[in-house]
Design a protein around this motif. Sequence first.
Motif, PDB file in Angstrom:
ATOM      1  N   CYS A  80      22.608 -41.482   5.364  1.00 27.66           N
ATOM      2  CA  CYS A  80      21.808 -41.555   4.141  1.00 27.66           C
ATOM      3  C   CYS A  80      21.234 -42.961   4.073  1.00 27.66           C
ATOM      4  O   CYS A  80      21.875 -43.865   3.561  1.00 27.66           O
ATOM      5  N   ASP A  81      20.044 -43.139   4.642  1.00 26.01           N
ATOM      6  CA  ASP A  81      19.422 -44.463   4.651  1.00 26.01           C
ATOM      7  C   ASP A  81      19.123 -44.912   3.228  1.00 26.01           C
ATOM      8  O   ASP A  81      18.944 -44.094   2.323  1.00 26.01           O
ATOM      9  N   ARG A  82      19.049 -46.243   3.058  1.00 25.52           N
ATOM     10  CA  ARG A  82      18.843 -46.815   1.721  1.00 25.52           C
ATOM     11  C   ARG A  82      17.607 -46.276   1.014  1.00 25.52           C
ATOM     12  O   ARG A  82      17.625 -46.035  -0.186  1.00 25.52           O
ATOM     13  N   TRP A  83      16.541 -46.094   1.743  1.00 23.86           N
ATOM     14  CA  TRP A  83      15.281 -45.669   1.127  1.00 23.86           C
ATOM     15  C   TRP A  83      15.326 -44.242   0.584  1.00 23.86           C
ATOM     16  O   TRP A  83      14.502 -43.862  -0.235  1.00 23.86           O
ATOM     17  N   ARG A  91      10.116 -37.604  -4.947  1.00 20.14           N
ATOM     18  CA  ARG A  91       9.750 -36.354  -4.257  1.00 20.14           C
ATOM     19  C   ARG A  91      10.995 -35.544  -3.878  1.00 20.14           C
ATOM     20  O   ARG A  91      11.231 -35.297  -2.697  1.00 20.14           O
ATOM     21  N   PRO A  92      11.783 -35.116  -4.831  1.00 19.78           N
ATOM     22  CA  PRO A  92      13.024 -34.400  -4.501  1.00 19.78           C
ATOM     23  C   PRO A  92      12.799 -33.113  -3.712  1.00 19.78           C
ATOM     24  O   PRO A  92      13.633 -32.722  -2.901  1.00 19.78           O
ATOM     25  N   ARG A  94      10.983 -32.685  -1.265  1.00 17.97           N
ATOM     26  CA  ARG A  94      10.786 -32.961   0.159  1.00 17.97           C
ATOM     27  C   ARG A  94      12.047 -33.495   0.832  1.00 17.97           C
ATOM     28  O   ARG A  94      12.046 -33.766   2.020  1.00 17.97           O
ATOM     29  N   MET A  95      13.109 -33.663   0.076  1.00 17.76           N
ATOM     30  CA  MET A  95      14.345 -34.232   0.598  1.00 17.76           C
ATOM     31  C   MET A  95      14.834 -33.497   1.853  1.00 17.76           C
ATOM     32  O   MET A  95      15.322 -34.115   2.781  1.00 17.76           O
ATOM     33  N   CYS A  96      14.659 -32.198   1.897  1.00 23.26           N
ATOM     34  CA  CYS A  96      15.146 -31.420   3.035  1.00 23.26           C
ATOM     35  C   CYS A  96      14.404 -31.752   4.322  1.00 23.26           C
ATOM     36  O   CYS A  96      14.872 -31.420   5.403  1.00 23.26           O
ATOM     37  N   MET A  97      13.268 -32.430   4.229  1.00 19.55           N
ATOM     38  CA  MET A  97      12.468 -32.765   5.417  1.00 19.55           C
ATOM     39  C   MET A  97      12.799 -34.143   5.978  1.00 19.55           C
ATOM     40  O   MET A  97      12.347 -34.473   7.061  1.00 19.55           O
ATOM     41  N   TRP A  98      13.554 -34.943   5.254  1.00 22.59           N
ATOM     42  CA  TRP A  98      13.817 -36.318   5.682  1.00 22.59           C
ATOM     43  C   TRP A  98      15.088 -36.350   6.534  1.00 22.59           C
ATOM     44  O   TRP A  98      16.205 -36.303   6.048  1.00 22.59           O
ATOM     45  N   VAL A  99      14.897 -36.452   7.820  1.00 24.44           N
ATOM     46  CA  VAL A  99      15.992 -36.395   8.790  1.00 24.44           C
ATOM     47  C   VAL A  99      17.082 -37.424   8.483  1.00 24.44           C
ATOM     48  O   VAL A  99      18.255 -37.125   8.580  1.00 24.44           O
ATOM     49  N   LYS A 100      16.683 -38.609   8.097  1.00 19.07           N
ATOM     50  CA  LYS A 100      17.656 -39.684   7.876  1.00 19.07           C
ATOM     51  C   LYS A 100      18.330 -39.625   6.501  1.00 19.07           C
ATOM     52  O   LYS A 100      19.105 -40.498   6.157  1.00 19.07           O
ATOM     53  N   CYS A 101      18.053 -38.591   5.741  1.00 17.59           N
ATOM     54  CA  CYS A 101      18.628 -38.453   4.388  1.00 17.59           C
ATOM     55  C   CYS A 101      19.524 -37.224   4.267  1.00 17.59           C
ATOM     56  O   CYS A 101      19.922 -36.865   3.148  1.00 17.59           O
ATOM     57  N   GLY A 103      22.541 -36.669   4.849  1.00 14.12           N
ATOM     58  CA  GLY A 103      23.921 -36.884   4.403  1.00 14.12           C
ATOM     59  C   GLY A 103      24.035 -37.370   2.974  1.00 14.12           C
ATOM     60  O   GLY A 103      25.130 -37.680   2.512  1.00 14.12           O
ATOM     61  N   CYS A 104      22.905 -37.441   2.267  1.00 11.24           N
ATOM     62  CA  CYS A 104      22.915 -37.946   0.877  1.00 11.24           C
ATOM     63  C   CYS A 104      23.546 -36.936  -0.077  1.00 11.24           C
ATOM     64  O   CYS A 104      23.455 -35.757   0.123  1.00 11.24           O
TER      65      CYS A 104
END
Length: 104
Positions: A80-83, A91-92, A94-101, A103-104
């Motif tokens: 879960c990167d800081r950004w 943009r909640p 789109r969260m499912c599209m962010w590879v580095k997120c 584990g958030c």
Amino acid sequence: APEPEAEPEPEPEPQTATPTPVPTPAPYKPRQGTCPKWCLHKRFGKFNWGLKCWTFQCQPCPDWVENCGEIYKKGKTKRCDRWCKGLVRVRPQRMCMWVKCQGC
């Protein structure tokens, strides 16, 4: 006459700590369903499978099925990167599209 010195007490055996067993992660069951078209976007090519296997919406896609079996055995990602935290407010959807997120 001086008294004989008493025998010293024997030192106790050092206690060896019993190692705490490391819990084995529960086997992960990948998502079932249809493969969203956005999972086929060329941007996913820049990520390694160890990271992109956790793009949960893409798990039904053929490439994910083919490449992620061993990775799932290691347990879910905690990446879960800081950004991510800032973007999830903006943009909640789109969260499912962010590879580095994932584990958030």
